[in-house]
Design a protein around this motif. Structure first.
Motif, PDB file in Angstrom:
ATOM      1  N   ARG A  47       0.844  -1.210   0.000  1.00 25.29           N
ATOM      2  CA  ARG A  47       0.000   0.000   0.000  1.00 25.29           C
ATOM      3  C   ARG A  47       0.873   1.252   0.000  1.00 25.29           C
ATOM      4  O   ARG A  47       0.575   2.216  -0.699  1.00 25.29           O
TER       5      ARG A  47
ATOM      6  N   MET B 101      -0.948   4.254  -1.725  1.00 24.05           N
ATOM      7  CA  MET B 101      -2.311   4.115  -1.217  1.00 24.05           C
ATOM      8  C   MET B 101      -2.400   4.488   0.257  1.00 24.05           C
ATOM      9  O   MET B 101      -3.490   4.665   0.794  1.00 24.05           O
ATOM     10  N   SER B 102      -1.254   4.540   0.931  1.00 25.90           N
ATOM     11  CA  SER B 102      -1.232   4.961   2.323  1.00 25.90           C
ATOM     12  C   SER B 102       0.155   5.484   2.624  1.00 25.90           C
ATOM     13  O   SER B 102       1.122   5.175   1.935  1.00 25.90           O
TER      14      SER B 102
END
Length: 902
Positions: free
Chosen positions: A83, A88-89
């Motif tokens: 991620r 995504m993070s």
């Protein structure tokens, strides 16, 4: 070959394949063939893009995007790493091999439903991180029903060793047939033959070169200039087609070529800023050069290259300026910064600062290659001399970590042309030391680190002391192979000039430095108080990163203090912390020091598992650590063939890299093997070589005891006297049960008459209070041998039977057989070994997996440690259950030999 691969994957196997050949030879066509033939498969496709090579994980995201819904099925560390890598993070820098494990898990999970085929084109243009991860995955595929076919121009180091299919040019007859399909009018026979010969049967060249040529050119006189490469020839063909387009169409293609994201909205926004209207795409599409749909795709990657290379530098800058303006600064700041940088012809501090932020973001995502590229461009954009120097040094250090050593040298040279303050000079010296350590361990790194530490003294005393300690550690590691003036004694004496701690609180690294320096400059005993205090307080007030940085030194210090308790504790902590932080560069060292603890504790199976894991990491990361773990295991087991091969390999490796400590370990292993087999002359020679480096008392810890045993058995006690004096100076000062036990045993070996009896008993008493069961068993063996020679057969049989039972249970085969021979000579007999044939049928990897499963690790946890998929773990466990005759994990506890108590 491709048909066979498709069939194997359909049958449940996993197959990687590297399809390689020159540009235009047909690699993409072969991938397309597989995509069509893989009926019923889940087909994933990805492709490297030359302009995206500096964007970390871009290629990997392209391939894995359809599978991201399955992220939640992955273990938490892998899920978070992926991620973070894909933006995504937010999070700490993900280790690229944790990302590799996550990708392997995604592919394995996806293949549970139906066979999976991954097709990756233009691997040579993938960003570095994506390329390394895909190569890692290719090597870890097992039984997941996954096919991974990579097309590339040249098989590089990452792909080396994988199954490969080289695609060459067509045979002359086939090349002529293909050429005839695109020739619409008669061609001179000599011209036709020349085209076939000069294209070397390259299909794309045969198809593309005749396009755009006039009938006169085809009729006669056509030829490829000898100095023009095939790639340039094909690009020239594309460039001629592009040059025939209207100017707005050509500029539209240039916009698309300069930003390979394929996002039509972005391309059209930039085109509008340049005054290019929507109709400009029609001629380009009609010419077959580009597809303008939901994604913008060029007919061939070389088309993009030809478009971009045919533009003037100023024209490219205009295009990049428009793309930067059209790129959203919030959703894609890094691409915007890169376009802005490409639009600058000279220097620009604002753009340089923006690129610097991009480098930090790239580093946070684990994109070292991207960070290095951003920082390199940042340095070249900077006018201010001080900032330029600082940025060049930062870029150089990042390039070292990214593996671009030549560029790092260039950046150091750039920094050297600017005025440097004292801290920057010290930083430059440290970077030179890092380069020296990577390229030639031991010869240049210690003095360079010492120079950097000296420069840092007035400006940063704390960092100066830490760098002094690093210099001493580098000198210890270099050992007998250190360069002139870089020996451990010289570096230690020079390091005494390190500044005192900056505050009243003495921290663990300060104690380690003071104790290590004292032991070298004032004698072994002088360093004991500080070193013991350092080990007692280790970890207190330290961040996890700082603790990990010093754990290897702390663990090796436990050996120098003969402290088996802290060796056990700190080596376990080292492995644990390296795992938790995902440091795959530190983990092989941690596994090696922990593996040696297990060896001496008698857990040879555990040590074998750790050596295998360290080897798996080495294969995955390309680490250059010598095979210390495997060498130690082979010596303890008495495997002469393995020790011989590993000994030679280790000596070549450590000599090439200037790693003198490796010679000590290699010769110790050979001496241990010789003593186990009863080849005492060989053992004596090897032990003498192992203990020959007098400046470092640490070289005595393992090989000295082998020297004393071999010298006693060959009646050459005098050959060991000088080493025995140095050895007992250490052991007496240490005073631990380990030290005193080995001292008493060694003195007994070198003693004539009844006085040896009490020494052997003392040795057994001391070693019996340690974790070192292997040393205790060997002491029982030596005492039993002495008793038999003194004709005290009843007492000898008792000691020899104890030794044999312990040694056999540990798997120390050579020493166990030696005990067996002595026991028979003393009139005794040993109980026949319980049939363990079923256990012996397990392969090395099956043994590792079975032990981990028995100890409670889940399939995903085992997969993470061994760099394989969870599906492969389950496959091997099924085979383990069959071989051992068990049906569940809970039954492994009774089916496997138990050495966990060690």
């Amino acid at each position: 070959m491709l048909d066979q691969l498709i069939g194997a994957v359909r049958a449940g196997e996993s197959r990687p394949l590297v399809v390689h050949g020159e540009p235009g030879v047909g690699k993409t066509a072969l991938l397309d063939y597989v995509g069509v033939q893989a009926l019923g498969y889940h087909v994933l496709r990805g492709s490297g893009v030359q302009s995206e090579m500096e964007l970390p994980f871009a290629g990997l995201h392209q391939l894995c995007a359809p599978l991201l819904a399955g992220l939640d099925m992955l273990p938490q560390p892998q899920r978070e790493a992926l991620r973070t890598a894909f933006g995504m993070s937010a999070g700490i820098t993900p280790d690229r091999f944790l990302v590799g494990l996550a990708v392997l898990g995604l592919l394995s999970d996806a293949a549970q439903e139906r066979p999976l085929m991954c097709l990756v084109d233009d691997y040579q243009w993938l960003d570095r991180t994506s390329a390394q991860v895909l190569a890692f995955v290719a090597r870890r595929l097992g039984t997941e029903a996954v096919g991974l076919i990579v097309a590339t121009r040249v098989v590089d180091g990452d792909l080396g060793g994988l199954p490969a299919l080289e695609v060459g040019g067509l045979r002359p007859a086939d090349a002529g047939a293909l050429l005839d399909t695109v020739l619409v009018r008669p061609v001179d026979a000599q011209v036709r033959d020349r085209i076939i010969a000069e294209t070397r049967g390259n299909p794309l060249a045969l198809l593309e070169l005749p396009r755009g040529l006039t009938p006169a050119e085809l009729a006669g006189g056509f030829g490829l200039p000898g100095a023009v490469t095939l790639s340039s020839s094909i690009e020239g063909s594309f460039a001629r087609e592009v040059g025939a387009l209207p100017d707005p169409s050509r500029r539209l293609l240039l916009v698309a070529a300069a930003d390979p994201s394929g996002d039509p909205a972005l391309v059209w926004r930039a085109a509008a800023l340049l005054g290019i209207g929507p109709d400009a795409g029609v001629p380009a599409a009609e010419a077959g050069l580009v597809e303008l749909g939901v994604r913008i795709r060029f007919r061939h990657p070389l088309t993009r290259s030809a478009v971009y290379r045919s533009a003037s530098p100023e024209e490219r800058r205009q295009i990049h300026r428009a793309l930067a303006e059209a790129t959203d600064s919030q959703s894609d700041p890094d691409r915007r910064a890169w376009h802005r940088a490409q639009a600058v012809s000279g220097t620009d501090e604002e753009v340089a600062a923006e690129l610097e932020h991009s480098a930090n973001r790239a580093r946070a995502r684990g994109g070292l290659a991207a960070a290095a590229a951003f920082l390199l461009r940042t340095a070249t954009l900077t006018l201010d001399p001080a900032k330029r120097a600082a940025r060049a040094l930062a870029a150089a250090e990042t390039h070292i970590h990214a593996g671009a050593l030549d560029t790092a040298h260039d950046l150091l040279a750039m920094a050297d042309t600017e005025p440097l303050d004292d801290r920057q000079r010290a930083q430059a010296d440290m970077i030179r030391a890092q380069l020296a350590f990577v390229t030639n361990r031991g010869s240049d790194a210690p003095p360079l680190l010492l120079k950097a530490a000296t420069r840092l003294g007035p400006v940063d005393p704390g960092l100066s002391r830490a760098t002094h300690l690093d210099a001493v550690c580098a000198a210890i590691f270099a050992g007998r192979l250190a360069g002139e003036g870089a020996g451990v004694l010289e570096i230690a004496r020079a390091a005494r000039a390190a500044p005192p701690p900056s505050d009243d609180e003495t921290r663990v690294p300060d104690l380690l430095l003071d104790g290590t320096l004292a032991s070298y400059t004032h004698g072994y005993a002088a360093g004991l108080p500080s070193l013991r205090a350092a080990l007692a307080g280790f970890g207190t007030g330290m961040s996890a990163e700082e603790e990990l940085h010093w754990l290897f030194l702390a663990t090796t210090t436990t050996l120098r203090l003969w402290d088996d308790g802290r060796w056990d504790t700190l080596s376990a902590r080292h492995v644990q912390l390296a795992r938790e932080l995902g440091s795959l560069t530190e983990l092989p060292l941690a596994l090696t020091t922990r593996g040696y603890m297990l060896l001496f504790a008698g857990d040879l199976d555990g040590a074998t598992a750790l050596a295998g894991e360290a080897q798996a990491i080495g294969d995955a990361t390309g680490a250059t650590l010598a095979p210390y773990g495997a060498l130690g295991v082979a010596a303890f087991r008495g495997d002469a063939a393995a020790v011989s091969d590993l000994h030679e390999a280790a000596l070549r490796d450590v000599t090439r890299r200037g790693e003198g400590v490796g010679i000590t370990f290699a010769e110790w292993a050979r001496a241990l093997l010789g003593n186990g087999l009863g080849h005492y002359d060989d053992a004596l020679s090897a032990a003498q070589r192992g203990t020959a480096y007098a400046p470092d008392p640490g070289s005595l810890i393992f090989p000295a005891v082998e020297l004393f045993e071999a010298a006693a058995r060959t009646d050459q006690v005098g050959a060991a006297s000088e080493v025995f004096d140095r050895f007992t100076e250490m052991t007496t000062a240490s005073g631990t049960d380990w030290a005193l036990g080995l001292q008493a045993r060694s003195q007994a070996l070198l003693t004539v008459g009844d006085a040896a009896d009490g020494l052997y008993r003392d040795a057994i008493a001391h070693l019996g209070r340690t974790r070192l069961r292997a040393e205790l068993a060997r002491t029982h063996l030596l005492y039993g041998e002495w008793l038999r020679r003194m004709r005290r057969h009843n007492a000898a049989r008792e000691q020899l039977r104890t030794a044999h039972t312990m040694l056999e249970s540990m798997g120390m085969t050579a020493f166990a057989e030696r005990a067996n021979r002595e026991l028979r000579a003393a009139g005794g007999a040993v109980r026949k070994r319980t049939d363990a044939s079923r256990y012996d049928e397990l392969t090395a990897q099956e043994t590792q997996i079975a032990r981990m499963a028995r100890d409670g690790l889940s399939n995903p946890e085992i997969a993470s440690r061994l760099f394989i998929s969870a599906h492969t773990v389950q496959y091997h466990l099924r085979k383990v259950f069959t071989k051992l005759g068990v049906t569940s994990r809970s039954q492994l506890d009774r089916a496997l030999p138990d050495s966990r108590g060690a």
